[in-house]
Write a protein that holds these residues in place. Sequence first.
Motif, PDB file in Angstrom:
ATOM      1  N   VAL A 201       1.058 -13.115   4.710  1.00 20.09           N
ATOM      2  CA  VAL A 201       0.650 -12.198   3.650  1.00 20.09           C
ATOM      3  C   VAL A 201       0.344 -10.856   4.309  1.00 20.09           C
ATOM      4  O   VAL A 201      -0.467 -10.797   5.236  1.00 20.09           O
ATOM      5  CB  VAL A 201      -0.595 -12.733   2.902  1.00 20.09           C
ATOM      6  N   PHE A 202       1.018  -9.819   3.882  1.00 19.22           N
ATOM      7  CA  PHE A 202       0.792  -8.477   4.433  1.00 19.22           C
ATOM      8  C   PHE A 202       0.009  -7.644   3.416  1.00 19.22           C
ATOM      9  O   PHE A 202       0.539  -7.266   2.374  1.00 19.22           O
ATOM     10  CB  PHE A 202       2.135  -7.801   4.766  1.00 19.22           C
ATOM     11  N   THR A 406      -1.066 -11.317  -3.763  1.00 21.15           N
ATOM     12  CA  THR A 406       0.244 -11.160  -3.138  1.00 21.15           C
ATOM     13  C   THR A 406       1.369 -11.400  -4.145  1.00 21.15           C
ATOM     14  O   THR A 406       1.234 -12.225  -5.068  1.00 21.15           O
ATOM     15  CB  THR A 406       0.394 -12.104  -1.929  1.00 21.15           C
ATOM     16  N   GLY A 407       2.449 -10.656  -3.978  1.00 20.06           N
ATOM     17  CA  GLY A 407       3.605 -10.798  -4.854  1.00 20.06           C
ATOM     18  C   GLY A 407       4.768 -11.464  -4.143  1.00 20.06           C
ATOM     19  O   GLY A 407       5.801 -11.740  -4.747  1.00 20.06           O
ATOM     20  N   ALA A 408       4.593 -11.732  -2.841  1.00 24.14           N
ATOM     21  CA  ALA A 408       5.658 -12.354  -2.045  1.00 24.14           C
ATOM     22  C   ALA A 408       5.089 -12.720  -0.685  1.00 24.14           C
ATOM     23  O   ALA A 408       4.083 -12.166  -0.256  1.00 24.14           O
ATOM     24  CB  ALA A 408       6.808 -11.377  -1.861  1.00 24.14           C
ATOM     25  N   HIS A 410       5.876 -12.782   3.417  1.00 23.16           N
ATOM     26  CA  HIS A 410       6.656 -11.950   4.324  1.00 23.16           C
ATOM     27  C   HIS A 410       7.968 -12.631   4.729  1.00 23.16           C
ATOM     28  O   HIS A 410       7.952 -13.729   5.277  1.00 23.16           O
ATOM     29  CB  HIS A 410       5.805 -11.662   5.570  1.00 23.16           C
TER      30      HIS A 410
ATOM     31  N   PHE B   5       4.482   0.272   8.380  1.00 24.17           N
ATOM     32  CA  PHE B   5       5.247  -0.840   7.826  1.00 24.17           C
ATOM     33  C   PHE B   5       4.798  -1.022   6.381  1.00 24.17           C
ATOM     34  O   PHE B   5       3.628  -1.228   6.115  1.00 24.17           O
ATOM     35  CB  PHE B   5       4.990  -2.095   8.654  1.00 24.17           C
ATOM     36  N   SER B   7       3.882  -2.586   3.102  1.00 24.69           N
ATOM     37  CA  SER B   7       3.527  -3.916   2.638  1.00 24.69           C
ATOM     38  C   SER B   7       4.351  -4.245   1.402  1.00 24.69           C
ATOM     39  O   SER B   7       4.298  -3.535   0.409  1.00 24.69           O
ATOM     40  CB  SER B   7       2.045  -3.969   2.278  1.00 24.69           C
ATOM     41  N   THR B   8       5.110  -5.289   1.463  1.00 23.45           N
ATOM     42  CA  THR B   8       5.919  -5.670   0.317  1.00 23.45           C
ATOM     43  C   THR B   8       5.290  -6.850  -0.394  1.00 23.45           C
ATOM     44  O   THR B   8       5.719  -7.241  -1.456  1.00 23.45           O
ATOM     45  CB  THR B   8       7.330  -6.093   0.746  1.00 23.45           C
ATOM     46  N   SER B   9       4.261  -7.431   0.223  1.00 22.53           N
ATOM     47  CA  SER B   9       3.772  -8.673  -0.343  1.00 22.53           C
ATOM     48  C   SER B   9       2.734  -8.466  -1.435  1.00 22.53           C
ATOM     49  O   SER B   9       2.418  -9.376  -2.179  1.00 22.53           O
ATOM     50  CB  SER B   9       3.246  -9.600   0.739  1.00 22.53           C
ATOM     51  N   MET B  10       2.175  -7.239  -1.561  1.00 18.95           N
ATOM     52  CA  MET B  10       1.231  -7.013  -2.653  1.00 18.95           C
ATOM     53  C   MET B  10       2.028  -6.574  -3.870  1.00 18.95           C
ATOM     54  O   MET B  10       2.928  -5.752  -3.761  1.00 18.95           O
ATOM     55  CB  MET B  10       0.214  -5.928  -2.269  1.00 18.95           C
ATOM     56  N   ASN B  11       1.696  -7.111  -5.029  1.00 15.15           N
ATOM     57  CA  ASN B  11       2.490  -6.749  -6.191  1.00 15.15           C
ATOM     58  C   ASN B  11       2.070  -5.380  -6.726  1.00 15.15           C
ATOM     59  O   ASN B  11       1.040  -4.844  -6.352  1.00 15.15           O
ATOM     60  CB  ASN B  11       2.452  -7.853  -7.254  1.00 15.15           C
ATOM     61  N   ASP B  12       2.904  -4.810  -7.559  1.00 14.86           N
ATOM     62  CA  ASP B  12       2.666  -3.418  -7.963  1.00 14.86           C
ATOM     63  C   ASP B  12       1.933  -3.333  -9.297  1.00 14.86           C
ATOM     64  O   ASP B  12       2.254  -2.515 -10.140  1.00 14.86           O
ATOM     65  CB  ASP B  12       3.981  -2.650  -8.005  1.00 14.86           C
TER      66      ASP B  12
END
Lengths: 559, 559
Positions: A201-202, A406-408, A410, B5, B7-12
Amino acid sequence: MVKGFQSTSMNDYQLNTTTLIRHAVRNFPNREILYRSGNQIHRYTYREAFARMGQIANFLENQLGVKPGDKIGILDWNSARHFELYFAIPGTGATMLQMNLRISPEDLSYVTNHSEAKYIFVDETLLPLAEAIAPHLETVKGFIIMSDKPSSEIKTALSPIYHFEEKIKQESAEYDWPMIDENTAYNACYTSGTTGKPKGVFYSHRNIYLHTVEMGAYIGVNCDDTLLVIVPMFHAQSWGLVHVAAMMGSKIILPGRFTAEDTSVLVDLMLQEKVTLAAGSPAIFLPMLHYIRTLEEKPDFSKARFLSGASEPPVSMMRGFKELTGAEIIHAYGATETTPLVSINYRLNPSLQNKLTEEEKWDLRRKQGLPVTGIDIKLCDPDTGEELPRDGKSIGEICLRGPWITGAYHNIPVSESQFRDGYWRSGDAGTIDENGYLKIVDRIKDVIKSGGEWISSIDLENTLMGHENVAEAVVVGIPHAKWQERPLALVVTKDRNPVPREELEELLYDHFAKWQFPDDILFVEEIPKTSVGKFNKKEIVKLYENLYLQEGGKIPSEL
Amino acid sequence: MVKGFQSTSMNDYQLNTTTLIRHAVRNFPNREILYRSGNQIHRYTYREAFARMGQIANFLENQLGVKPGDKIGILDWNSARHFELYFAIPGTGATMLQMNLRISPEDLSYVTNHSEAKYIFVDETLLPLAEAIAPHLETVKGFIIMSDKPSSEIKTALSPIYHFEEKIKQESAEYDWPMIDENTAYNACYTSGTTGKPKGVFYSHRNIYLHTVEMGAYIGVNCDDTLLVIVPMFHAQSWGLVHVAAMMGSKIILPGRFTAEDTSVLVDLMLQEKVTLAAGSPAIFLPMLHYIRTLEEKPDFSKARFLSGASEPPVSMMRGFKELTGAEIIHAYGATETTPLVSINYRLNPSLQNKLTEEEKWDLRRKQGLPVTGIDIKLCDPDTGEELPRDGKSIGEICLRGPWITGAYHNIPVSESQFRDGYWRSGDAGTIDENGYLKIVDRIKDVIKSGGEWISSIDLENTLMGHENVAEAVVVGIPHAKWQERPLALVVTKDRNPVPREELEELLYDHFAKWQFPDDILFVEEIPKTSVGKFNKKEIVKLYENLYLQEGGKIPSEL
């Protein structure tokens, strides 16, 4: 998403953690940070810590060539250096990797490689662990050794190494902290799932900032608080209280390395420094309470709020703290995927104020509480995803979205088993009542499905374990010819003293309908456990899988 | 800005005000909202208010054809309908326009046209004002009349009109609230600058959300609080407490229309409903205190926090509230351009706890306090923009940036006289001390520049007004042949009783060096004022502009 008239008049100031620490340093430069190293207590100030953060940031850029976007691992206890790294690494635009020193070296190597960490900061006491994983690391270019000893006294097989104190001493404390884009990853933490590889989780700076401010609002943290950092700093940012304390200018206590045997040391520290804030699990608070009971003079923690997570806090523990010390134990719920704060059981919903007896109010506090603002909880049928009613009875999977959920994972494609309709599926089974209170009853995979109804294995276990002669109890769902599944209980008694089944059933009568009772209660010598000490329900089900498939199926008399 | 970098894992998930109100409705559906209409008290719940918000949103879309991006004006007091509009209009993606009913009809027309408002919601009592501006409006397509009377009894020249209650009754309470992009403008508020046209500030949903959460954290608002909404809801979102209360599920009291003469009504309401939160200016709190002094039994406000803004609160007022009622008066600082919270003087910086006497602590509370997290204050030389030291002595212009500080005025090119280096220039002159405390000493344009040093006109005025026989005092800087400017004081005595100059000088000796004393103290019948009742310093300076230009210049003996 609907876009209206775009506000152009608000500036695009970014939400990042440099703002949090700078706020503390500007307004509370002389507030104390206390840290324990070995058995020695040291004290310094936010101003001094910030100067060292500047030195670390310069060291990262000038000597290691660290660039924004690089990932940097940390292997450390709850130390002052760890605290400095919490703000120094992300303050340059790099991303911290939280390295959980309790997982297997194999998983730890996997996490390090999967996140592509470039450097690792290692506390001297953890050199053996770092040495164990080093041969398997694919992206790490060097190790920074954190120790009070000079480099000449450090013996290690790691290479190349940099001596933290000697290197940062060469750098200026002045660092031109950049405005970090708020979507930059602040840190990464990997889940320690019992099945499969750890998942990353980022967290973004924005995510941490919002979580910090809101935790501050809900717990009411302020500049005259004193925080003891108990939750390991390698677990989901130590649950976020470190950031709240820094934002508010609270005093911070970093206890260094401690084990369950150090309970008395922790309590003494709390007493001596008048701690008002901490977070931990019942596994920490229960031995604390036992120790406090032995003290002639009870400590005064009447200004303290202790967050308790990870599992349901026993009422006796919450009452014990309140009655003996004045401290408020606040049940909170969350997960690595949720930064972690989801819900908190602190102030009573005023609608219930005059409706509940004192006993009922205590009982209510076992629930996971009310979600904090911004967290959108949906109770879902795990199979269809359909939303279930908030009636306090319907059991469903807790699904979550919000600014810090989290939405995804890594570098793992989003799958419907983990995310559905934009919500993260927690895997927890629970209920929500008409006053918003969330209650977790089980893990979805452990809940017992009997004739279209669900039975909570956890509730049955807790009730059985309430008997004074029961040491351990586990309840699992066993496939059943007619009812799909039926509960089976395994019980280990204390000192092998027999417990009449009737006594256990009497306890069950208080909380359950007859159809929810286990079909059988087996007294066994031992309950199968996983490597981390949890009940191995999968294996137990396997052992008894044919028990109820034929009517009249026989129960094996011994394990 | 540095991007690391991402963060892609937090949702928008977006930060918007629908989240705030939905949180309250889900978790505190039965919490009360109380409103005063005429002299009647009505009560309803969050659940009922939210149902009406749904009806309003449907009405806007279905009957008025309102689209995301449209601007919708409101002319109303602090009413329940106003509260509903606070969430209903922006919840559709449209933008609210706060219409200040205290400014001139000319300015109000300008504001409406400049913001391009499409519709205006008008309370029945304000029909004359709406009728006065209607002929000058260029973009407004209709008026929604808010009244308890049926439409047949409404007489107005406005056209076309829609009867609020009759229209929304036709709509469903179910509305599919969309996820509003957080940079969408939530509302617009125009400054009422004394010079030039009003200037528009467009607040984003994100901005309001962040301000709400942080105000909650700093004031410690929670579900068992009860808020009395005193600050007009057409002033910078009533300073934001309405949103905090909604987010936390506090009880809300909307007092409707009230004037200074209604002080006793307000206090009685506060007593009866056990109010714990309010915001206002000393102009509101001083008469309240006078009224409380007349009460035989003093009210218990020991759980209350009252935010006081707009001008420096007298210590006697703060102490009076504390000693008579237990209430905490909290000095806060802000402006329309700052949403408004910038700083707050609540909890004492712990560094000062043992350093100050009780008297000194009270005196400190007059300061504007510590900035809240995220607000970046820079003390600047107004001419060069150079940063000045935080030593508690250097006076400079307060310049601000942060997530809810405006970065531009609506449709006005950004100029260096208003914004510099990304900071908004407040026009306030102040100091910041080493513990972060902000103190406003003057408006930059009113500060007196004498021989390279600055003298605060406000401090001199407050000291002179401390004399029991002084009714009013103003101090201005008059051009001087040798010193650039020198202070001149005009004093109006009570009942025209003469006050010996020596007595006034004695007061000044306690707070000022001799060179800071006014060169002259003139006793006058009246002090020139602006149309809104402030001292007209520009005109006063003009009257005396030649006084000190030649040495030995004569003072006119009468105005």
